[in-house]
Design a protein around this motif. Sequence first.
Motif, mmCIF file in Angstrom:
data_model
loop_
_atom_site.group_PDB
_atom_site.id
_atom_site.type_symbol
_atom_site.label_atom_id
_atom_site.label_comp_id
_atom_site.label_asym_id
_atom_site.label_seq_id
_atom_site.Cartn_x
_atom_site.Cartn_y
_atom_site.Cartn_z
ATOM 1 N N ALA A 29 36.208 19.337 45.620
ATOM 2 C CA ALA A 29 35.600 18.165 44.995
ATOM 3 C C ALA A 29 35.935 16.861 45.714
ATOM 4 C CB ALA A 29 36.054 18.062 43.539
ATOM 5 N N TYR A 30 36.855 16.918 46.690
ATOM 6 C CA TYR A 30 37.347 15.700 47.323
ATOM 7 C C TYR A 30 36.954 15.654 48.796
ATOM 8 C CZ TYR A 30 40.145 16.007 43.103
ATOM 9 O OH TYR A 30 40.543 16.134 41.791
ATOM 10 N N GLU A 31 36.003 14.766 49.125
ATOM 11 C CA GLU A 31 35.545 14.655 50.503
ATOM 12 C C GLU A 31 36.613 14.057 51.398
ATOM 13 O OE1 GLU A 31 31.871 12.637 50.846
ATOM 14 O OE2 GLU A 31 30.751 14.055 49.593
ATOM 15 N N GLU A 32 37.421 13.163 50.854
ATOM 16 C CA GLU A 32 38.487 12.524 51.596
ATOM 17 C C GLU A 32 39.813 12.798 50.903
ATOM 18 O OE1 GLU A 32 37.519 8.406 51.743
ATOM 19 O OE2 GLU A 32 35.857 8.676 53.145
ATOM 20 N N GLN A 33 40.883 12.561 51.648
ATOM 21 C CA GLN A 33 42.189 12.713 51.030
ATOM 22 C C GLN A 33 42.295 11.760 49.851
ATOM 23 O OE1 GLN A 33 45.840 11.060 52.714
ATOM 24 N NE2 GLN A 33 46.590 13.164 52.885
ATOM 25 N N THR A 34 42.671 12.300 48.688
ATOM 26 C CA THR A 34 42.634 11.547 47.440
ATOM 27 C C THR A 34 43.959 11.695 46.708
ATOM 28 O OG1 THR A 34 40.258 11.977 47.234
ATOM 29 C CG2 THR A 34 41.413 11.279 45.240
ATOM 30 N N ARG A 35 44.518 10.570 46.298
ATOM 31 C CA ARG A 35 45.718 10.641 45.482
ATOM 32 C C ARG A 35 45.324 11.044 44.064
ATOM 33 N NH1 ARG A 35 50.648 6.219 44.794
ATOM 34 N NH2 ARG A 35 51.685 7.297 43.070
ATOM 35 N N LEU A 36 46.094 11.945 43.489
ATOM 36 C CA LEU A 36 45.792 12.458 42.160
ATOM 37 C C LEU A 36 46.767 11.889 41.122
ATOM 38 C CD1 LEU A 36 45.152 16.213 43.068
ATOM 39 C CD2 LEU A 36 43.498 14.338 42.950
ATOM 40 N N PRO A 37 46.211 11.662 39.904
ATOM 41 C CA PRO A 37 44.816 11.718 39.482
ATOM 42 C C PRO A 37 43.987 10.648 40.198
ATOM 43 C CG PRO A 37 46.277 11.701 37.576
ATOM 44 C CD PRO A 37 47.110 11.347 38.772
ATOM 45 N N GLU A 38 42.750 11.001 40.519
ATOM 46 C CA GLU A 38 41.891 10.123 41.296
ATOM 47 C C GLU A 38 41.744 8.780 40.604
ATOM 48 O OE1 GLU A 38 37.605 10.261 43.648
ATOM 49 O OE2 GLU A 38 38.112 11.814 42.174
ATOM 50 N N GLY A 39 41.940 7.704 41.363
ATOM 51 C CA GLY A 39 41.774 6.362 40.831
ATOM 52 C C GLY A 39 43.008 5.791 40.168
ATOM 53 N N THR A 40 44.104 6.532 40.143
ATOM 54 C CA THR A 40 45.319 6.026 39.510
ATOM 55 C C THR A 40 46.486 6.124 40.479
ATOM 56 O OG1 THR A 40 46.068 8.146 38.620
ATOM 57 C CG2 THR A 40 44.506 6.880 37.288
ATOM 58 N N GLU A 41 47.512 5.366 40.212
ATOM 59 C CA GLU A 41 48.754 5.416 40.982
ATOM 60 C C GLU A 41 49.798 6.037 40.073
ATOM 61 O OE1 GLU A 41 49.136 4.461 44.171
ATOM 62 O OE2 GLU A 41 46.977 4.105 44.252
ATOM 63 N N GLN A 42 49.987 7.331 40.193
ATOM 64 C CA GLN A 42 50.857 8.030 39.264
ATOM 65 C C GLN A 42 51.835 8.942 39.999
ATOM 66 O OE1 GLN A 42 48.766 10.014 36.119
ATOM 67 N NE2 GLN A 42 50.599 10.998 35.297
ATOM 68 N N GLN A 43 53.076 8.931 39.550
ATOM 69 C CA GLN A 43 54.069 9.879 40.016
ATOM 70 C C GLN A 43 54.413 10.821 38.879
ATOM 71 O OE1 GLN A 43 57.283 7.337 41.677
ATOM 72 N NE2 GLN A 43 56.967 8.487 43.572
ATOM 73 N N PHE A 44 54.934 11.985 39.245
ATOM 74 C CA PHE A 44 55.326 12.999 38.279
ATOM 75 C C PHE A 44 56.790 13.338 38.506
ATOM 76 C CE2 PHE A 44 50.931 13.445 39.547
ATOM 77 C CZ PHE A 44 50.242 13.509 38.343
ATOM 78 N N GLY A 45 57.454 13.813 37.455
ATOM 79 C CA GLY A 45 58.864 14.145 37.566
ATOM 80 C C GLY A 45 59.084 15.597 37.947
ATOM 81 N N PHE A 46 60.140 15.868 38.714
ATOM 82 C CA PHE A 46 60.531 17.250 38.970
ATOM 83 C C PHE A 46 60.725 17.972 37.641
ATOM 84 C CE2 PHE A 46 62.883 16.726 43.332
ATOM 85 C CZ PHE A 46 61.732 16.172 43.875
ATOM 86 N N ARG A 47 60.522 19.269 37.657
ATOM 87 C CA ARG A 47 60.777 20.040 36.443
ATOM 88 C C ARG A 47 62.245 19.943 36.049
ATOM 89 N NH1 ARG A 47 58.469 25.795 34.489
ATOM 90 N NH2 ARG A 47 59.936 26.150 32.790
ATOM 91 N N GLN A 48 63.098 19.870 37.044
ATOM 92 C CA GLN A 48 64.540 19.752 36.815
ATOM 93 C C GLN A 48 65.136 18.922 37.932
ATOM 94 O OE1 GLN A 48 66.639 23.421 35.745
ATOM 95 N NE2 GLN A 48 68.312 22.846 37.111
ATOM 96 N N ALA A 49 66.119 18.097 37.598
ATOM 97 C CA ALA A 49 66.767 17.275 38.615
ATOM 98 C C ALA A 49 67.405 18.149 39.686
ATOM 99 C CB ALA A 49 67.819 16.384 37.968
ATOM 100 N N VAL A 50 67.384 17.652 40.918
ATOM 101 C CA VAL A 50 67.903 18.403 42.061
ATOM 102 C C VAL A 50 69.088 17.654 42.660
ATOM 103 C CG1 VAL A 50 67.370 19.192 44.397
ATOM 104 C CG2 VAL A 50 65.687 19.464 42.575
ATOM 105 N N ASN A 51 70.157 18.385 42.937
ATOM 106 C CA ASN A 51 71.328 17.820 43.600
ATOM 107 C C ASN A 51 71.603 18.572 44.896
ATOM 108 O OD1 ASN A 51 72.115 15.818 41.592
ATOM 109 N ND2 ASN A 51 72.616 17.570 40.290
#
Length: 221
Positions: A132-154
Motif C-alpha cells: 500500500a506504500y509507494e514510498e517509504q512511510t513512517r507508521l502510522p501514516e501521517g503521524t509522528e509516533q513511537q512505540f515502547g519495547f514489550r519489555q525494557a532491555v538492559n
Amino acid sequence: MNGQDGWTSSAAPRVIADPLNGNNQVVESVGGGQQSYRAIPAIAEGTTGTLFFRFLRTGSVDTSFGLTDVDAPNDYVNSRAYVNNQNDDVLRVRDGGAFKPAGVWSKDAWQCVWIVADNAADKVTVYSQGGAYEEQTRLPEGTEQQFGFRQAVNGALDRFFWKNGATSTGRLLLDDVAVDTTGRTSRSPPATPATAPPAARPMSRCSTRSPTPRSPTSASR
C-alpha cells in the motif's frame, strides 16, 4: 534443531526460489507454531540501530518478527521490538503491553519494513514501503509516533526472532534481513547482512507485486 544458514528453529525454515525471481532465494515459513531465530549484528545498549527486512504473504498468516536480547527465544514474551500480523490486512507494532494498529499488511506484495530501535529509551519507530506504500512511510501514516519495547532491555539486541501463532495457514516469505547498528537508515536498506540471502536489495524490490500463487502452500493447525 539447527536450520539453514544459522537459523535455529522448531522446524527449519525452507530456503526456496523467490516467486518473482527464480535467481533469488527467500526463506519460507508455513504453519502454526513455527518459530525461528538467529544471531544478528548487535544493537548495543544505549545506542540506536535499524533492523530491515522484506516479507510477502500469500494467504492468511498470524506471525510476529523483530528484535530480542534473549539468546534462545522461544515465546512471544521474549520479543522486544517487533511487528505483528493477526490473519488480517493490518500491520501492528507492539507498544508495551499491547499491539497497536500501525499500517497496512498487503497480500501478494513484497513489503519492506524498517524497525528503528532506540536501545537507550526502549522505543521503536517503524517505516514501510511496498504494498500500500509507494514510498517509504513512517507508521502510522501521517503521524509522528513511537512505540515502547514489550519489555525494557538492559543489554544488546542481538537476535532476530520470528514466531507464528497457532493458526497461520498461509505462506510467508522473508528476505534481505539486515541490520544497521549505527542509527536510523532512512533511504535504503542497511548494508550489514544478517541472514541469507545476505545482500539487502534495492528499494525497487519493495514495491514488486507477486502473481497469485498457482498452488498456495498450507499446513494443518
